[in-house]
Structures are given as C-alpha cells and as structure tokens.
Design an enzyme around this catalytic site. Sequence first.
Site, PDB file in Angstrom:
ATOM      1  N   GLY A  19       0.825  -1.200   0.000  1.00 19.91           N
ATOM      2  CA  GLY A  19       0.000   0.000   0.000  1.00 19.91           C
ATOM      3  C   GLY A  19       0.859   1.249   0.000  1.00 19.91           C
ATOM      4  O   GLY A  19       1.826   1.350   0.756  1.00 19.91           O
ATOM      5  N   ASN A 117       6.463  -4.841   5.961  1.00 19.95           N
ATOM      6  CA  ASN A 117       6.949  -6.114   6.487  1.00 19.95           C
ATOM      7  C   ASN A 117       7.191  -7.163   5.412  1.00 19.95           C
ATOM      8  O   ASN A 117       8.258  -7.785   5.348  1.00 19.95           O
ATOM      9  CB  ASN A 117       5.951  -6.663   7.517  1.00 19.95           C
ATOM     10  CG  ASN A 117       6.188  -6.113   8.904  1.00 19.95           C
ATOM     11  OD1 ASN A 117       7.309  -6.102   9.394  1.00 19.95           O
ATOM     12  ND2 ASN A 117       5.135  -5.635   9.541  1.00 19.95           N
ATOM     13  N   THR A 145       5.498   2.189   5.655  1.00 19.56           N
ATOM     14  CA  THR A 145       4.208   1.586   5.960  1.00 19.56           C
ATOM     15  C   THR A 145       3.409   2.499   6.875  1.00 19.56           C
ATOM     16  O   THR A 145       3.929   2.994   7.871  1.00 19.56           O
ATOM     17  CB  THR A 145       4.317   0.193   6.613  1.00 19.56           C
ATOM     18  OG1 THR A 145       3.006  -0.279   6.970  1.00 19.56           O
ATOM     19  CG2 THR A 145       5.191   0.197   7.854  1.00 19.56           C
ATOM     20  N   ASP A 147       1.164   1.477   8.712  1.00 20.45           N
ATOM     21  CA  ASP A 147       0.851   0.693   9.906  1.00 20.45           C
ATOM     22  C   ASP A 147       1.857   0.900  11.041  1.00 20.45           C
ATOM     23  O   ASP A 147       1.590   0.533  12.181  1.00 20.45           O
ATOM     24  CB  ASP A 147       0.788  -0.793   9.559  1.00 20.45           C
ATOM     25  CG  ASP A 147      -0.377  -1.121   8.648  1.00 20.45           C
ATOM     26  OD1 ASP A 147      -1.447  -0.507   8.814  1.00 20.45           O
ATOM     27  OD2 ASP A 147      -0.229  -1.986   7.773  1.00 20.45           O
ATOM     28  N   MET A 193      -7.163   1.991   9.415  1.00 17.17           N
ATOM     29  CA  MET A 193      -6.332   0.847   9.092  1.00 17.17           C
ATOM     30  C   MET A 193      -5.561   0.382  10.326  1.00 17.17           C
ATOM     31  O   MET A 193      -5.311   1.143  11.247  1.00 17.17           O
ATOM     32  CB  MET A 193      -5.368   1.193   7.961  1.00 17.17           C
ATOM     33  CG  MET A 193      -6.054   1.426   6.623  1.00 17.17           C
ATOM     34  SD  MET A 193      -4.867   1.927   5.338  1.00 17.17           S
ATOM     35  CE  MET A 193      -5.943   1.945   3.899  1.00 17.17           C
ATOM     36  N   GLY A 194      -5.164  -0.882  10.300  1.00 20.82           N
ATOM     37  CA  GLY A 194      -4.422  -1.477  11.411  1.00 20.82           C
ATOM     38  C   GLY A 194      -4.912  -2.887  11.649  1.00 20.82           C
ATOM     39  O   GLY A 194      -5.848  -3.097  12.421  1.00 20.82           O
ATOM     40  N   GLU A 250      -9.255  -1.647  12.154  1.00 20.65           N
ATOM     41  CA  GLU A 250      -9.957  -2.644  11.345  1.00 20.65           C
ATOM     42  C   GLU A 250      -9.738  -4.057  11.868  1.00 20.65           C
ATOM     43  O   GLU A 250     -10.547  -4.951  11.630  1.00 20.65           O
ATOM     44  CB  GLU A 250      -9.479  -2.573   9.891  1.00 20.65           C
ATOM     45  CG  GLU A 250      -8.002  -2.901   9.722  1.00 20.65           C
ATOM     46  CD  GLU A 250      -7.510  -2.794   8.289  1.00 20.65           C
ATOM     47  OE1 GLU A 250      -8.366  -2.725   7.381  1.00 20.65           O
ATOM     48  OE2 GLU A 250      -6.287  -2.784   8.082  1.00 20.65           O
ATOM     49  N   GLN A 302      -7.036   8.026   3.933  1.00 18.79           N
ATOM     50  CA  GLN A 302      -6.118   8.277   5.043  1.00 18.79           C
ATOM     51  C   GLN A 302      -4.660   8.127   4.633  1.00 18.79           C
ATOM     52  O   GLN A 302      -3.776   8.757   5.218  1.00 18.79           O
ATOM     53  CB  GLN A 302      -6.442   7.336   6.215  1.00 18.79           C
ATOM     54  CG  GLN A 302      -6.296   5.865   5.917  1.00 18.79           C
ATOM     55  CD  GLN A 302      -7.057   4.989   6.902  1.00 18.79           C
ATOM     56  OE1 GLN A 302      -6.757   4.987   8.092  1.00 18.79           O
ATOM     57  NE2 GLN A 302      -8.029   4.240   6.415  1.00 18.79           N
ATOM     58  N   ARG A 303      -4.380   7.310   3.634  1.00 16.33           N
ATOM     59  CA  ARG A 303      -2.985   7.112   3.239  1.00 16.33           C
ATOM     60  C   ARG A 303      -2.590   7.927   2.003  1.00 16.33           C
ATOM     61  O   ARG A 303      -1.428   7.912   1.608  1.00 16.33           O
ATOM     62  CB  ARG A 303      -2.709   5.626   2.992  1.00 16.33           C
ATOM     63  CG  ARG A 303      -3.297   5.065   1.718  1.00 16.33           C
ATOM     64  CD  ARG A 303      -3.067   3.579   1.623  1.00 16.33           C
ATOM     65  NE  ARG A 303      -3.285   3.086   0.280  1.00 16.33           N
ATOM     66  CZ  ARG A 303      -3.494   1.800  -0.017  1.00 16.33           C
ATOM     67  NH1 ARG A 303      -3.516   0.910   0.947  1.00 16.33           N
ATOM     68  NH2 ARG A 303      -3.674   1.424  -1.262  1.00 16.33           N
TER      69      ARG A 303
END
Length: 423
Positions: A19, A117, A145, A147, A193-194, A250, A302-303
Amino acid sequence: MKSKARSATDRMLYAQSGGVTAVINATAAGVIQTARARRIPVYAARNGILGALREELIDTTRETAAAIAALRHTPGGAFGSCRYKLKSLDDNRREYERLIEVFRAHDIRWFLYNGGNDSADTALKISQLGKAMDYDIRCIGVPKTVDNDLMITDCCPGFGSVAKYTAVSTLEASLDVASMADTSTKVFILEVMGRHAGWIAAASGLAGEGPDTPPHIILFPERVFDETAFLDKVKATVERVGWCTVVASEGIRNAQGQFLAEAGTRDAYGHAQLGGVAPVLAALVKEKLGYKYHWALPDYLQRSARHMASKTDADQAYAVGKAAVEYALGGMNAVMPVIVRTSESPYRWKIESAPLDKIANHEKKMPADFLTHDGFGITAAARRYLAPLIRGEAPLPYGRDGLPKYVRLKNAAVAPQLPAFGR
C-alpha cells in the site's frame, strides 16, 4: 561476496511495494536525486517486484530534475506498486533465476525495495541471491508503511502523515457530531487501518485529552474486544457528554481470536480480507442501545492525503531514500535505513542501518504502557511518542483551479532484452 569494481554501465533498480502512502514518492525523490548526484542511473520497476520479473522497467533518467523534485509533494506510487510475496528459493527457484536474468541483462548491481513487512522479507530474499547464484547484487530494504509496525525503526515513513490525518479527522468530525447531538447522531464511529497493530487508531487520541474529549473510545487490535465493556462505555459517555466518538482499528478481534469484520477471503499475501468493522459496531450500538449513529471508513483517503502530510514524516521519507543509496553504493547488503529517536524534547532523529533479518517477518505492536488500563485510550507515554510525528506542515503548490499541482512522470519504458516471463 566481494563487490566488483563499479562499471560505467552499472545501474540501480528502485521499486515500490504494498500500500502506498502520502510520502512514498518523497522517498523515491531521495533515491533518484542522491543517485544522480553520484552519476548512477536509476531504473524503476513498474508495479513493484512484478515489474522486475516481467522486465517492465522505467528509465528515470528521462525525467527532468523538476519532475523528480515534484515527487516530494506528490502522493500515490509514481512507478506503481503491488502486493506480491516471493516464495522461498526452494519453492520457486524460477522466479529468482528470472530476477538474476533481468539484473544481468540491464547491468543492475543495486536493488532498493521500498515497502513494509512483507517487502522487507522480499528484500532479504533477494539480498541472498548473490551468493546463491553467483551474481554481485546489493539489496537495501527501504522502510514504508502507514501501519508503523516495522521493528527497530522508531517510526515508519508514511505513518506520521496518516496519524496527522486521523487525529485531525477525529477532531473535525467530533465537532460536527457535537453540534447535532441533541436531535441527531449520538455515536460516531471512525474505522482506521491497522490489522494487527493499533498505531493509527492510537494517533486519533491526539485529538483531545481527558474523559470528555474525543475520541472517547479507541479500539485496538492489541486488546480483545469485549462487547459488554464497549457498550457500557458508549452508554456512560452518551449519558455524561451527550454523544460519543469511537475510533476502531480494522483488525480488532473477539475472545475467540476472530476478526469482527472478516469477509472470508484472502489477499495476495494470504492475509484475511477485512469487510469493515465500523458497520458491525454501529449495528451493535443500534441493536443494544438504540442510539442513532453514523460511521465512516476513510480507507485510501487516510494514506493518500498529501494535503495533510506531516513535515516530520515527509522529511524522514526523503532521508531514508537518500540513506538507502548511500548504503548501497557503500557496499552494504541486506540492511535497511531506520529512524532513531535521539531526543524526546526537543524531538530529534537520525538515520542508521539495521540488518534486514531483524526486521523481516517481525511485527511491532503497541507497547502495553501506551494503552490505558481499561484499554480504551492512550497514555501520556503514547502521547510523547506520537506527538512529534505529526508536527509541521509540508505545503503543496496549488494551481489557479484550486487543486494541488501533482506531477505525472513520463515513465519511459526500457526496451526489454529477454523473452517474456513464463514463455
């Protein structure tokens, strides 16, 4: 393997993975501008590692200096990205052989893979190709990322901007809800997200401080979702404040370890596809408490919100790209440039190298002391960590039409030298 002497035809290959973020192109700018200063031509792989496998390469030397500079404020992935995880060398030797064939055909001696990752795992595998297949290739993983779950690095480029977006959106939406709560919405739920780590949800906590300021409830993947405790907290907040803002990752799970919003399908990495936790929570609120609700799913917004980027984040994204080139040209292999926090107040940071095998296939979750005792909020320690990451603005150039002036690259294709992959 000892590095060979540099040749005038040697090239660097850069690819974006997973992403994208509001600042991943700032990293690309850091890579290309630093390589140009060292007179190293850079190719980019179209759509991540798939572009390398398919020999779909882009010649960035065809881009003007102004276009590359404009990447620093342009969101999305300028060269395309993908979700594709290489299997082990034993399981799919042909893919690795193909990569070496492409590298050889185009004199690629340095490979920079910009991702999270799973991308770090891919970068680690490719870094091992030299010894296994007698080809001198240096591979650097480049962190990215939203995240924020990469190990060793203090934070991940891309996270600071999505954290800022989340905190601001929580604040602004809550002002809206508060204005109408007497006769309209009582509960607002924002899903962020998460999947396994609640860093983005935690950032919403920067919007306010104290029991009566939003977000009143944050739901983290690190804590088991307790339906009764959640509903009691919502009810108590509405009765005390008049309304309630909830921010949910999420990836929250029930006591059985199941995602509340699992859709039953899987993505290209084998991860469960999540179907949306906000409507699940909203249905609970309506059924059990009878409150009128609204929920929102910012998803890609959001990203990709470059207009809300954090200056800290944008600066760090560029810095890891610059460092990645310096590490590669310095002969390093199987490492990643990471961010090290050197001072809390004032906030200061630097870039250091870390081994990929300490990062790939590991995941950094929220520390226990970052979460309040009831599991519904963040502590002062979390605030101290998060606050510097959203600081500062990274202004955009705007046109007369009122829209940001983002760059679109030529992305000139490199002529293929090999038969198409798979034939």
